[in-house]
Design a protein around this motif. Sequence first.
Motif, PDB file in Angstrom:
ATOM      1  N   GLU A 395       0.814  -1.209   0.000  1.00  0.00           N
ATOM      2  CA  GLU A 395       0.000   0.000   0.000  1.00  0.00           C
ATOM      3  C   GLU A 395       0.849   1.260   0.000  1.00  0.00           C
ATOM      4  O   GLU A 395       0.505   2.264  -0.634  1.00  0.00           O
ATOM      5  CB  GLU A 395      -0.912   0.012   1.232  1.00  0.00           C
ATOM      6  N   ASP A 396       1.987   1.195   0.741  1.00  0.00           N
ATOM      7  CA  ASP A 396       2.837   2.377   0.886  1.00  0.00           C
ATOM      8  C   ASP A 396       4.294   1.945   1.005  1.00  0.00           C
ATOM      9  O   ASP A 396       4.727   1.489   2.063  1.00  0.00           O
ATOM     10  CB  ASP A 396       2.421   3.167   2.129  1.00  0.00           C
ATOM     11  N   PRO A 397       5.080   2.066  -0.061  1.00  0.00           N
ATOM     12  CA  PRO A 397       6.486   1.634  -0.043  1.00  0.00           C
ATOM     13  C   PRO A 397       7.353   2.398   0.959  1.00  0.00           C
ATOM     14  O   PRO A 397       8.479   1.971   1.235  1.00  0.00           O
ATOM     15  CB  PRO A 397       6.954   1.890  -1.483  1.00  0.00           C
ATOM     16  N   THR A 398       6.863   3.512   1.500  1.00  0.00           N
ATOM     17  CA  THR A 398       7.651   4.272   2.476  1.00  0.00           C
ATOM     18  C   THR A 398       7.322   3.857   3.919  1.00  0.00           C
ATOM     19  O   THR A 398       7.813   4.472   4.864  1.00  0.00           O
ATOM     20  CB  THR A 398       7.391   5.781   2.321  1.00  0.00           C
ATOM     21  N   TYR A 399       6.500   2.831   4.086  1.00  0.00           N
ATOM     22  CA  TYR A 399       6.030   2.418   5.413  1.00  0.00           C
ATOM     23  C   TYR A 399       7.190   2.145   6.368  1.00  0.00           C
ATOM     24  O   TYR A 399       7.178   2.584   7.528  1.00  0.00           O
ATOM     25  CB  TYR A 399       5.144   1.186   5.273  1.00  0.00           C
ATOM     26  N   LEU A 400       8.214   1.436   5.916  1.00  0.00           N
ATOM     27  CA  LEU A 400       9.325   1.088   6.793  1.00  0.00           C
ATOM     28  C   LEU A 400      10.168   2.302   7.172  1.00  0.00           C
ATOM     29  O   LEU A 400      10.590   2.447   8.324  1.00  0.00           O
ATOM     30  CB  LEU A 400      10.205   0.021   6.135  1.00  0.00           C
ATOM     31  N   SER A 401      10.416   3.167   6.224  1.00  0.00           N
ATOM     32  CA  SER A 401      11.249   4.342   6.517  1.00  0.00           C
ATOM     33  C   SER A 401      10.568   5.248   7.545  1.00  0.00           C
ATOM     34  O   SER A 401      11.246   5.894   8.359  1.00  0.00           O
ATOM     35  CB  SER A 401      11.547   5.117   5.233  1.00  0.00           C
ATOM     36  N   GLN A 402       9.243   5.264   7.552  1.00  0.00           N
ATOM     37  CA  GLN A 402       8.513   6.056   8.540  1.00  0.00           C
ATOM     38  C   GLN A 402       8.728   5.525   9.959  1.00  0.00           C
ATOM     39  O   GLN A 402       8.622   6.256  10.933  1.00  0.00           O
ATOM     40  CB  GLN A 402       7.025   6.052   8.217  1.00  0.00           C
ATOM     41  N   LYS A 403       9.037   4.243  10.066  1.00  0.00           N
ATOM     42  CA  LYS A 403       9.259   3.617  11.370  1.00  0.00           C
ATOM     43  C   LYS A 403      10.738   3.481  11.720  1.00  0.00           C
ATOM     44  O   LYS A 403      11.092   2.849  12.722  1.00  0.00           O
ATOM     45  CB  LYS A 403       8.602   2.224  11.398  1.00  0.00           C
ATOM     46  N   GLY A 404      11.577   4.076  10.903  1.00  0.00           N
ATOM     47  CA  GLY A 404      13.009   4.009  11.180  1.00  0.00           C
ATOM     48  C   GLY A 404      13.602   2.648  10.899  1.00  0.00           C
ATOM     49  O   GLY A 404      14.608   2.259  11.521  1.00  0.00           O
ATOM     50  N   ILE A 405      13.010   1.906   9.964  1.00  0.00           N
ATOM     51  CA  ILE A 405      13.482   0.572   9.629  1.00  0.00           C
ATOM     52  C   ILE A 405      14.210   0.626   8.290  1.00  0.00           C
ATOM     53  O   ILE A 405      13.663   1.086   7.285  1.00  0.00           O
ATOM     54  CB  ILE A 405      12.317  -0.427   9.558  1.00  0.00           C
ATOM     55  N   GLU A 406      15.459   0.167   8.292  1.00  0.00           N
ATOM     56  CA  GLU A 406      16.264   0.139   7.071  1.00  0.00           C
ATOM     57  C   GLU A 406      16.232  -1.246   6.453  1.00  0.00           C
ATOM     58  O   GLU A 406      16.134  -2.259   7.159  1.00  0.00           O
ATOM     59  CB  GLU A 406      17.702   0.544   7.381  1.00  0.00           C
ATOM     60  N   ILE A 407      16.329  -1.285   5.109  1.00  0.00           N
ATOM     61  CA  ILE A 407      16.296  -2.541   4.356  1.00  0.00           C
ATOM     62  C   ILE A 407      17.690  -2.823   3.825  1.00  0.00           C
ATOM     63  O   ILE A 407      18.334  -1.943   3.235  1.00  0.00           O
ATOM     64  CB  ILE A 407      15.293  -2.458   3.192  1.00  0.00           C
ATOM     65  N   TYR A 408      18.154  -4.052   4.042  1.00  0.00           N
ATOM     66  CA  TYR A 408      19.486  -4.446   3.588  1.00  0.00           C
ATOM     67  C   TYR A 408      19.385  -5.700   2.725  1.00  0.00           C
ATOM     68  O   TYR A 408      18.517  -6.547   2.920  1.00  0.00           O
ATOM     69  CB  TYR A 408      20.408  -4.745   4.769  1.00  0.00           C
ATOM     70  N   GLN A 409      20.342  -5.793   1.813  1.00  0.00           N
ATOM     71  CA  GLN A 409      20.493  -6.994   1.000  1.00  0.00           C
ATOM     72  C   GLN A 409      21.940  -7.440   1.065  1.00  0.00           C
ATOM     73  O   GLN A 409      22.855  -6.614   1.024  1.00  0.00           O
ATOM     74  CB  GLN A 409      20.083  -6.738  -0.448  1.00  0.00           C
ATOM     75  N   GLY A 410      22.143  -8.756   1.167  1.00  0.00           N
ATOM     76  CA  GLY A 410      23.495  -9.265   1.262  1.00  0.00           C
ATOM     77  C   GLY A 410      24.006  -9.266   2.686  1.00  0.00           C
ATOM     78  O   GLY A 410      23.343  -8.792   3.612  1.00  0.00           O
ATOM     79  N   THR A 411      25.224  -9.792   2.868  1.00  0.00           N
ATOM     80  CA  THR A 411      25.838  -9.862   4.188  1.00  0.00           C
ATOM     81  C   THR A 411      27.296  -9.434   4.101  1.00  0.00           C
ATOM     82  O   THR A 411      27.911  -9.426   3.025  1.00  0.00           O
ATOM     83  CB  THR A 411      25.772 -11.302   4.740  1.00  0.00           C
TER      84      THR A 411
END
Length: 587
Positions: A395-411
């Motif tokens: 519904e809203d691709p900015t949902y995580l950034s509003q909660k201070g949650i960062e998305i990572y890929q890889g290690t």
Amino acid sequence: MSRQENNKSNSSARRIRGFLLVAVSAGLMCTAAGYSAMAQGQFTVPGKDMLFAPSLLKQASYGESIALGAVGSQKLSDRDAIQSFYQTREHKPLWTGSRGNADKARAVLSLLQDSWTHGLNPADYHVTEIEAMIQGGGTDETRLELLMTDAVARYGRDMSGIRVNAAAANEHAKFWRQPMPVADVLLRVASSADPKAALEGLAPQNNFYGKLREELIRLSRENAKFDDILPIKLGGRTFYPGDRHQGVKSLRQRLGVEYNSVYGAEELYDDKTAAAVMAFQREHNLDPDGVVGPKTLALLNRSHRDQMEQVIANLERLRWMDEEKPDRYIMVNIPSQTLWAVDQGKVAYEMPVIVGKPERQTKAFRAEIKGIRFNPNWTVPMGIKMKDFLPKLREDPTYLSQKGIEIYQGTGKNRRTIDGTEIDWSSMSSRDMNQLSMVQRQGANNALGRIRVLMPNDFDIYLHDTNTPEYFEKTQRTLSSGCVRLSQPEDIARFVLSRNEGWSDEKMEALLEKGSTVEVSAAEPFPVFIVYQTMWLDRDGRLVYGPDVYKQDQRLIKVLASADDFHIPESSGTRLAEAVDNTVNKF
């Protein structure tokens, strides 16, 4: 070998259809008005022909029974252990051969007859056949001896640990006490001058267990008390004080309230009846508002048999727990949504907690608390990513950034940050989601709050602070995704680190104010027990019937019933034992 294969196919008392069990055969029973002669200890003294020769080896049927692993049609629970037991004794009988042995047999038989007060089934322990042999005299000596020994072995194992298929009961056996081996049960009994007392000592010796037994006995005496008035019907709507309905008459009878015309018409839900409803709600961990809603009405409409099943389930689980606890531990009871921190046998802290939703249950298990993480970040679990966050992100691709949650890929060195708006969430699969990690920074919005207890376990379930403290105002707090949220996290951090040299509240506040993530190991790690008991004692020592929030009682009773492993007696014809009043500990 299963219990059903062992003992149940040929017992007339076990031919039962349906979910609940009926009373065992009349040879076990006395009237509700008083005990039978047997229940009063008036047994027929065995004649000479019933007494054993000095060695069982002289009895041909003994060797045959041991070789077959059965006494007639009754299979022995552990043939090898029983054979080894008698070999160690040079095949001398334990229950016959002397008047002293016969006295011990009678005393143990009375214990086996009363096993239903522990939520067990006397038919599992050959009581009908043993009773008939002891009363009748002139019986098959080998049969009596071996049936008594097998009954004691079965009873000892059932009383000393988890006796059900753990997976079928949605439990994990490794966290609970395992049944005592048959060899150990028999050694315990044979080496005691009082075998009955030795067996009694296998039961939990705490006040809570004793009160549950007393409650089971009380309920058995009133088994059909409300059959003629249940279910109570109040018009199919939420019922408030001042409302009117013919069902109020049944409501008063259910609560033991006498009608008084001073309070109004008989169908009026008056203040006196509302006060009784409020007391009932307090006893069942509901908001004591006097309003008869669906939850209150469902509890009011529970039969004595339903209540007896709840008592039996709680007795069962208590026997899975080690009686001895360490000097320090934390216990969380899921149904009461309460935590206790215990030091030297005294409750240092007690607090409400939030536990998992029915669809995301907090597991019952044991772990070791190793320390505290202050100002934790939060790595979002896969279940929450898929069930909670993915629908929001679509519904809203900015949902995580509003909660201070960062998305990572890889290690490691290949780890990179991804902008949520650049991801096609509409086509995201669970496999794709597993390649992404979501991490919430420290701060006021962090789901773990400012404190997380370090307690490694198989389920990734932890005790932690919360950023939604308003939920603690609710009576029912099954609201988390499985973790246990603390209403007073600073108190728990203080308890965990209290034996660290130089630790102080000032140091804790300084770490919290700093805002960076810091781990402090406990100088002395200790266990945490997360348990599922739908009954408990309130502060006045009264039993509380709590909610079966995850339907675990229902599941456990179904497992027990499928193996005929408990017995609910009929009030009109059962031997009503008196439970021992144990007063050692409070749950």
